[in-house]
Structures are given as C-alpha cells and as structure tokens.
Design a protein around this motif. Structure first.
Motif, PDB file in Angstrom:
ATOM      1  N   UNK A 146       0.843  -1.178  -0.066  1.00 60.17           N
ATOM      2  CA  UNK A 146       0.130  -0.002  -0.157  1.00 60.17           C
ATOM      3  C   UNK A 146       0.934   1.297  -0.096  1.00 60.17           C
ATOM      4  N   UNK A 147       0.479   2.237  -0.953  1.00 57.75           N
ATOM      5  CA  UNK A 147       1.233   3.490  -0.840  1.00 57.75           C
ATOM      6  C   UNK A 147       2.343   3.260  -2.233  1.00 57.75           C
ATOM      7  N   UNK A 148       2.401   2.174  -2.780  1.00 56.30           N
ATOM      8  CA  UNK A 148       3.279   1.981  -3.867  1.00 56.30           C
ATOM      9  C   UNK A 148       2.373   2.266  -5.333  1.00 56.30           C
ATOM     10  N   UNK A 149       3.079   2.640  -6.169  1.00 57.97           N
ATOM     11  CA  UNK A 149       2.684   2.761  -7.489  1.00 57.97           C
ATOM     12  C   UNK A 149       3.503   1.587  -8.339  1.00 57.97           C
ATOM     13  N   UNK A 150       2.893   0.856  -9.155  1.00 62.41           N
ATOM     14  CA  UNK A 150       3.835  -0.126 -10.052  1.00 62.41           C
ATOM     15  C   UNK A 150       3.390   0.278 -11.419  1.00 62.41           C
ATOM     16  N   UNK A 151       4.244   0.355 -12.443  1.00 63.08           N
ATOM     17  CA  UNK A 151       4.138   0.545 -13.751  1.00 63.08           C
ATOM     18  C   UNK A 151       4.515  -0.527 -14.489  1.00 63.08           C
ATOM     19  N   UNK A 152       3.595  -1.381 -15.180  1.00 61.52           N
ATOM     20  CA  UNK A 152       3.720  -2.631 -15.734  1.00 61.52           C
ATOM     21  C   UNK A 152       2.800  -2.897 -16.765  1.00 61.52           C
ATOM     22  N   UNK A 153       3.018  -3.729 -18.074  1.00 59.72           N
ATOM     23  CA  UNK A 153       2.052  -4.267 -18.821  1.00 59.72           C
ATOM     24  C   UNK A 153       1.756  -5.696 -18.791  1.00 59.72           C
ATOM     25  N   UNK A 154       2.623  -6.199 -17.667  1.00 58.99           N
ATOM     26  CA  UNK A 154       2.616  -7.535 -17.549  1.00 58.99           C
ATOM     27  C   UNK A 154       1.394  -7.916 -16.527  1.00 58.99           C
ATOM     28  N   UNK A 155       0.290  -8.627 -17.225  1.00 57.06           N
ATOM     29  CA  UNK A 155      -0.909  -8.624 -16.174  1.00 57.06           C
ATOM     30  C   UNK A 155      -0.595  -9.635 -15.034  1.00 57.06           C
ATOM     31  N   UNK A 156       0.089 -10.715 -15.226  1.00 56.67           N
ATOM     32  CA  UNK A 156       0.267 -11.615 -13.895  1.00 56.67           C
ATOM     33  C   UNK A 156       1.004 -10.656 -12.773  1.00 56.67           C
ATOM     34  N   UNK A 157       1.741 -10.050 -13.002  1.00 59.13           N
ATOM     35  CA  UNK A 157       2.661  -9.086 -12.138  1.00 59.13           C
ATOM     36  C   UNK A 157       1.528  -8.238 -11.569  1.00 59.13           C
ATOM     37  N   UNK A 158       0.608  -7.524 -12.429  1.00 59.02           N
ATOM     38  CA  UNK A 158      -0.156  -6.421 -12.091  1.00 59.02           C
ATOM     39  C   UNK A 158      -1.061  -7.195 -10.996  1.00 59.02           C
ATOM     40  N   UNK A 159      -1.497  -8.260 -11.282  1.00 59.88           N
ATOM     41  CA  UNK A 159      -2.408  -9.118 -10.234  1.00 59.88           C
ATOM     42  C   UNK A 159      -1.740  -9.192  -8.921  1.00 59.88           C
ATOM     43  N   UNK A 160      -0.484  -9.718  -8.961  1.00 59.37           N
ATOM     44  CA  UNK A 160       0.197  -9.917  -7.635  1.00 59.37           C
ATOM     45  C   UNK A 160       0.310  -8.671  -7.028  1.00 59.37           C
ATOM     46  N   UNK A 161       0.677  -7.451  -7.634  1.00 55.93           N
ATOM     47  CA  UNK A 161       0.806  -6.222  -7.075  1.00 55.93           C
ATOM     48  C   UNK A 161      -0.418  -5.641  -6.562  1.00 55.93           C
ATOM     49  N   UNK A 162      -1.676  -6.007  -7.231  1.00 55.03           N
ATOM     50  CA  UNK A 162      -2.833  -5.226  -6.781  1.00 55.03           C
ATOM     51  C   UNK A 162      -3.279  -5.928  -5.317  1.00 55.03           C
ATOM     52  N   UNK A 174      -0.808   0.622 -16.239  1.00 54.00           N
ATOM     53  CA  UNK A 174       0.008  -0.037 -17.558  1.00 54.00           C
ATOM     54  C   UNK A 174       0.340   1.206 -18.057  1.00 54.00           C
ATOM     55  N   UNK A 175       1.288   1.024 -19.048  1.00 50.56           N
ATOM     56  CA  UNK A 175       2.143   2.075 -19.950  1.00 50.56           C
ATOM     57  C   UNK A 175       1.172   2.851 -20.458  1.00 50.56           C
ATOM     58  N   UNK A 176       0.067   2.420 -20.864  1.00 53.51           N
ATOM     59  CA  UNK A 176      -1.096   3.209 -21.696  1.00 53.51           C
ATOM     60  C   UNK A 176      -2.008   3.763 -20.958  1.00 53.51           C
ATOM     61  N   UNK A 177      -1.588   3.965 -19.363  1.00 52.66           N
ATOM     62  CA  UNK A 177      -2.702   4.613 -18.566  1.00 52.66           C
ATOM     63  C   UNK A 177      -3.625   3.839 -18.079  1.00 52.66           C
ATOM     64  N   UNK A 178      -3.996   2.503 -18.323  1.00 50.75           N
ATOM     65  CA  UNK A 178      -4.878   1.854 -17.958  1.00 50.75           C
ATOM     66  C   UNK A 178      -4.568   1.258 -16.528  1.00 50.75           C
ATOM     67  N   UNK A 179      -5.548   1.636 -15.864  1.00 50.20           N
ATOM     68  CA  UNK A 179      -5.335   1.197 -14.111  1.00 50.20           C
ATOM     69  C   UNK A 179      -5.618  -0.384 -14.161  1.00 50.20           C
ATOM     70  N   UNK A 180      -5.157  -0.933 -13.531  1.00 49.83           N
ATOM     71  CA  UNK A 180      -5.332  -2.287 -12.944  1.00 49.83           C
ATOM     72  C   UNK A 180      -5.894  -2.256 -11.504  1.00 49.83           C
ATOM     73  N   UNK A 181      -7.348  -2.625 -11.504  1.00 50.09           N
ATOM     74  CA  UNK A 181      -7.922  -2.332  -9.972  1.00 50.09           C
ATOM     75  C   UNK A 181      -8.427  -3.963  -9.799  1.00 50.09           C
TER      76      UNK A 181
END
Length: 158
Positions: free
Chosen positions: A72-88, A96-103
C-alpha cells in the motif's frame, strides 16, 4: 494517534517500459522515489530519487522482485498482467504504460483475456497482438500517474 503512512514509491517493470522518461519527469515534480527493476543494466538519470535494481536472468526475476517489495502506498508501472495481479493483491496501485489502471475489480477479466489470447496463439490462431503505442497512450499514462500520486497523497501517503 495514527502512525504515518508509508511514503509513495514508484516501481517500474522496466525491461520494455515505453514511458520511463515520463515517469522520471512526474517523479521529479512530486519528489517521489522511483525504483527501476530490470534483468539488465538500464541507464537511469543521475538523480537521488531514482534507483536501479538489476536482477538475475531467472524467469520472472524482475516481476518477483517487484511483487515481493510493494505494498500500500506504492505505484507499479507494468504491462504484465500476472505481475499486475500480484501487486494489486499486495495493495499497490498498478498502472499500465497506456494509462489503464489495474484494479482489484478488473484484474480477473484482464487475466482471463490474457490467458485466452495465450491459448489462441498456442493453438495457431493468428492474433494481431497489441496495438502500437501511441501519443494518446502516453498522455493517458501521464494523467493516470498524476491521478494515482494525488490520490495516494490525499490518503495520507507522503
């Protein structure tokens, strides 16, 4: 008296990140530290806010480092969906680099879509792949990063 919240830090899955220059610019404006994580040496501007972490060449080594070091409090920039899932799941804000948030609400659909596309490619189906990165994507990313930093600041993260 409540304890102070963790300072904001931006973690970047940097090997194929097309918005590093934008991240540096926004981070300097807000005074937010950035950790660039990659499997190989990547040049980082000389600024005490920016730190480079080079991981070994193991499968998903950069992803594992990021996922194990965010919360909590960190921002992760990635296009990697499995990594995004772990970080969420770890409580981080993921963009994502295209501005799409992973919620948390949308990550399941993103994983399902990724898995479907992987299965189609493995079955020999021709897929077009991702569309080219555009100026609109860059602009969307800048807006999303600015919004994420301001939202975390309002929540008490420095």
């Amino acid at each position: 008296m409540s304890e102070p919240k963790k300072p904001i830090t931006i973690h970047v899955d940097a090997d194929a990140c097309p918005v590093k220059a934008e991240i540096y610019r926004v981070a300097e404006r807000y005074g937010v530290p950035v950790i660039i994580v990659a499997n190989d040496y990547i040049a980082v501007p000389p600024n005490p806010l920016f730190r480079r972490v080079v991981v070994d060449d193991g499968f998903d080594a950069a992803d594992n480092w990021i996922a194990e070091n965010v919360g909590t409090g960190d921002i992760v920039v990635t296009a990697d969906v499995p990594l995004a899932s772990r970080c969420v799941k770890a409580g981080a804000t993921v963009i994502g680099p295209n501005g799409k948030p992973f919620s948390e609400a949308a990550i399941g659909m993103a994983l399902a879509t990724r898995n479907l596309m992987t299965d189609l490619r493995a079955a020999g189906q021709v897929t077009s792949g991702p569309r080219p990165f555009s100026a609109k994507d860059r602009s969307s990313f800048l807006s999303a990063l600015d919004l994420a930093i301001n939202r975390l600041r309002r929540a008490g993260h420095a």
